[in-house]
Design a protein around this motif. Structure first.
Motif, PDB file in Angstrom:
ATOM      1  N   TYR A   1     -10.339   1.886  -3.138  1.00 54.79           N
ATOM      2  CA  TYR A   1     -10.217   0.489  -3.552  1.00 54.79           C
ATOM      3  C   TYR A   1      -9.209  -0.253  -2.665  1.00 54.79           C
ATOM      4  N   LEU A   2      -8.047   0.353  -2.434  1.00 58.91           N
ATOM      5  CA  LEU A   2      -6.999  -0.305  -1.654  1.00 58.91           C
ATOM      6  C   LEU A   2      -7.424  -0.530  -0.213  1.00 58.91           C
ATOM      7  N   LEU A   3      -8.181   0.410   0.354  1.00 60.24           N
ATOM      8  CA  LEU A   3      -8.645   0.254   1.732  1.00 60.24           C
ATOM      9  C   LEU A   3      -9.507  -0.990   1.888  1.00 60.24           C
ATOM     10  N   ALA A   4     -10.329  -1.252   0.885  1.00 58.55           N
ATOM     11  CA  ALA A   4     -11.202  -2.433   0.947  1.00 58.55           C
ATOM     12  C   ALA A   4     -10.398  -3.724   0.843  1.00 58.55           C
TER      13      ALA A   4
ATOM     14  N   PHE B   1       0.840  -1.211   0.000  1.00 56.28           N
ATOM     15  CA  PHE B   1       0.000   0.000   0.000  1.00 56.28           C
ATOM     16  C   PHE B   1       0.871   1.256   0.000  1.00 56.28           C
ATOM     17  N   ILE B   2       1.848   1.311   0.916  1.00 57.39           N
ATOM     18  CA  ILE B   2       2.728   2.475   1.000  1.00 57.39           C
ATOM     19  C   ILE B   2       3.547   2.632  -0.271  1.00 57.39           C
TER      20      ILE B   2
ATOM     21  N   ARG C   1       5.753  10.293   5.314  1.00 51.03           N
ATOM     22  CA  ARG C   1       6.956  10.391   6.157  1.00 51.03           C
ATOM     23  C   ARG C   1       6.609  10.108   7.610  1.00 51.03           C
ATOM     24  N   LYS C   2       5.474  10.666   8.048  1.00 49.06           N
ATOM     25  CA  LYS C   2       5.040  10.429   9.424  1.00 49.06           C
ATOM     26  C   LYS C   2       4.758   8.948   9.648  1.00 49.06           C
ATOM     27  N   ALA C   3       4.157   8.307   8.644  1.00 45.65           N
ATOM     28  CA  ALA C   3       3.864   6.876   8.740  1.00 45.65           C
ATOM     29  C   ALA C   3       5.156   6.068   8.813  1.00 45.65           C
ATOM     30  N   GLU C   4       6.164   6.474   8.012  1.00 46.49           N
ATOM     31  CA  GLU C   4       7.447   5.770   8.028  1.00 46.49           C
ATOM     32  C   GLU C   4       8.115   5.908   9.389  1.00 46.49           C
ATOM     33  N   TYR C   5       8.024   7.106   9.988  1.00 46.97           N
ATOM     34  CA  TYR C   5       8.609   7.314  11.316  1.00 46.97           C
ATOM     35  C   TYR C   5       7.908   6.447  12.354  1.00 46.97           C
ATOM     36  N   THR C   6       6.575   6.399  12.267  1.00 43.78           N
ATOM     37  CA  THR C   6       5.801   5.599  13.228  1.00 43.78           C
ATOM     38  C   THR C   6       6.146   4.130  13.111  1.00 43.78           C
ATOM     39  N   GLU C   7       6.341   3.651  11.874  1.00 47.34           N
ATOM     40  CA  GLU C   7       6.656   2.239  11.674  1.00 47.34           C
ATOM     41  C   GLU C   7       8.036   1.886  12.215  1.00 47.34           C
ATOM     42  N   ASN C   8       8.967   2.862  12.167  1.00 50.01           N
ATOM     43  CA  ASN C   8      10.327   2.584  12.603  1.00 50.01           C
ATOM     44  C   ASN C   8      10.506   2.695  14.112  1.00 50.01           C
ATOM     45  N   VAL C   9       9.534   3.283  14.816  1.00 50.36           N
ATOM     46  CA  VAL C   9       9.616   3.373  16.269  1.00 50.36           C
ATOM     47  C   VAL C   9       9.303   2.011  16.857  1.00 50.36           C
TER      48      VAL C   9
ATOM     49  N   VAL D   1      -2.084  -2.241  12.634  1.00 49.14           N
ATOM     50  CA  VAL D   1      -2.934  -1.162  13.153  1.00 49.14           C
ATOM     51  C   VAL D   1      -2.440   0.204  12.692  1.00 49.14           C
ATOM     52  N   ASN D   2      -1.122   0.444  12.806  1.00 46.52           N
ATOM     53  CA  ASN D   2      -0.568   1.724  12.369  1.00 46.52           C
ATOM     54  C   ASN D   2      -0.775   1.930  10.872  1.00 46.52           C
ATOM     55  N   GLY D   3      -0.650   0.847  10.119  1.00 45.06           N
ATOM     56  CA  GLY D   3      -0.847   0.949   8.684  1.00 45.06           C
ATOM     57  C   GLY D   3      -2.264   1.318   8.318  1.00 45.06           C
ATOM     58  N   VAL D   4      -3.223   0.701   8.973  1.00 41.62           N
ATOM     59  CA  VAL D   4      -4.631   1.015   8.708  1.00 41.62           C
ATOM     60  C   VAL D   4      -4.931   2.460   9.080  1.00 41.62           C
ATOM     61  N   GLN D   5      -4.358   2.918  10.195  1.00 43.73           N
ATOM     62  CA  GLN D   5      -4.573   4.298  10.619  1.00 43.73           C
ATOM     63  C   GLN D   5      -4.030   5.269   9.576  1.00 43.73           C
ATOM     64  N   THR D   6      -2.836   4.990   9.060  1.00 41.60           N
ATOM     65  CA  THR D   6      -2.254   5.840   8.023  1.00 41.60           C
ATOM     66  C   THR D   6      -3.093   5.816   6.753  1.00 41.60           C
ATOM     67  N   ALA D   7      -3.561   4.644   6.372  1.00 46.80           N
ATOM     68  CA  ALA D   7      -4.371   4.520   5.159  1.00 46.80           C
ATOM     69  C   ALA D   7      -5.646   5.346   5.274  1.00 46.80           C
ATOM     70  N   TYR D   8      -6.310   5.277   6.419  1.00 45.42           N
ATOM     71  CA  TYR D   8      -7.536   6.055   6.596  1.00 45.42           C
ATOM     72  C   TYR D   8      -7.243   7.548   6.683  1.00 45.42           C
ATOM     73  N   GLU D   9      -6.092   7.900   7.240  1.00 41.18           N
ATOM     74  CA  GLU D   9      -5.723   9.309   7.289  1.00 41.18           C
ATOM     75  C   GLU D   9      -5.521   9.854   5.879  1.00 41.18           C
TER      76      GLU D   9
END
Length: 367
Positions: A140-143, A78-79, A178-186, A150-158
């Protein structure tokens, strides 16, 4: 405007064909054909039966909608798609060409089987501007998204909510990514399980909050103890827990004949499935098609694995309707042949008994 999709394959290449064939401004075509941006599939203009068609070389590529049929779209994919859209839009802006020419449809966005790079199709005269096209792609991708992350779904909906806005900026999406990438790396907070006596259940608390959590539990326990002492000093009684009387109820007798009824072997359903018997020179084994859809390829997650370098990771798919089995090529790199006929991508062909099936250069016989 309705765009018609069709597919054609020969020994050398696989093509996606689009009609109607719309042409852009001459300078736009000149700019694109001279620069040929990477991961942008430029069409060839061919005439068939008096109609001009756009032919896109999609050899060794799998469309996003095809990937979604095989399994849920992972957050990583998705990303990757979102980042590729932004990157390609910036490339086109640098060439002074509107990114609206990107055809952001699941069937026209491709992953390369070898490099896993994302490719887009250039379609002049696209009626939708990229902002709306990208929003519909996200819908389409969300479906199809795997919701375990969980973080990925939150980013997708954002992202999806942001693209609802009129006149939103594609470049702004980079900040969200970028924010999503930072969240994933934490790294995720390590938790410990603590027994919560008052609610008779386990609770997980972060280790860094462990002392606070334990202190809070002890404070609650002290309050309960002192509350009991206060009540005793005031002459009150502490209510005792009621114990439900145990009543023995004998189980009803079971008729052994009913419990283990006799089953005739003739009454058992027969297990029916198709078989692809290996007739090649390699080390492949027989494939038993005991369910459908049945995916064949070199990837270990396939139902039927063919360990060969010439076979694509997800090479072909077998489905069944009634008693008839059908096979379709998943736009593999080296093709699928049935009875000597090369299959076009997304075209299903029925399998006949004793018919030969070639996955690249690996030979099987359907029985």
């Amino acid at each position: 405007m309705s765009i018609q999709f069709s597919y054609y394959r020969n020994i050398h290449a696989s093509h996606m064909i689009l009609t109607p064939a719309l042409e852009g401004e001459p300078w736009e075509k000149e700019m694109l054909w001279r620069n040929r941006p990477r991961e942008l599939i430029l069409p060839e203009y061919n005439s068939r039966n008096g109609q001009t068609q756009l032919w896109y070389d999609i050899t060794g590529k799998q469309a996003v909608d095809m990937l979604a049929e095989l399994s849920d779209i992972s957050y990583e994919i998705f990303i990757k798609i979102c980042e590729a859209v932004v990157a390609m839009a910036e490339v086109l802006d640098g060439l002074l060409i509107s990114p609206d020419i990107l055809l952001l449809r699941p069937e026209s966005i491709f992953f390369d089987n070898q490099t896993e790079n994302v490719s887009f199709c250039c379609y002049f005269g696209n009626e939708k501007e990229i902002g709306k096209s990208f929003h519909e792609l996200l819908e389409y991708l969300l479906a199809k998204l795997d919701h375990k992350n969980v973080n990925g779904v939150q980013t997708a909906y954002e992202l999806f909510e942001y693209t609802r806005m009129d006149g939103y900026c594609i470049a702004e999406i980079k900040k969200i990514l970028r924010k999503a990438e930072y969240t994933e790396n934490v790294p995720e907070k390590i938790t410990e399980t603590v027994w919560k006596e008052e609610e008779s259940e386990y609770m997980s608390i972060p280790v860094e909050n462990k002392k606070k959590g334990i202190l809070r539990l002890w404070q609650q326990k002290e309050q309960n103890i002192f509350g009991r002492i206060r009540k005793l000093l005031q002459g009150g009684k502490i209510p005792e827990k009621k114990v439900e009387p145990f009543v023995f109820e004998p189980e009803p007798e079971i008729n052994m004949h009913q419990q283990n009824p006799t089953v005739l072997l003739a009454d058992l359903p027969k297990k029916e499935y198709g078989i692809l018997k290996y007739e090649g020179n390699g080390t492949c084994s027989e494939l038993s098609i005991d369910h459908t859809p049945y995916i064949i390829g070199s990837e270990l997650d396939c139902d039927g694995v063919i360990p060969s370098g010439t076979v694509s990771r997800h090479h072909a798919r077998i489905t069944r309707k009634g008693e008839v089995y059908f096979i379709e090529d998943l736009n593999s790199s080296n093709g699928t042949m049935v009875g000597g006929e090369l299959l076009n991508c997304r075209v299903k062909m029925s399998l006949q008994a004793q018919e030969t099936v070639m996955f690249a250069d690996e030979k099987f016989r359907f029985i």
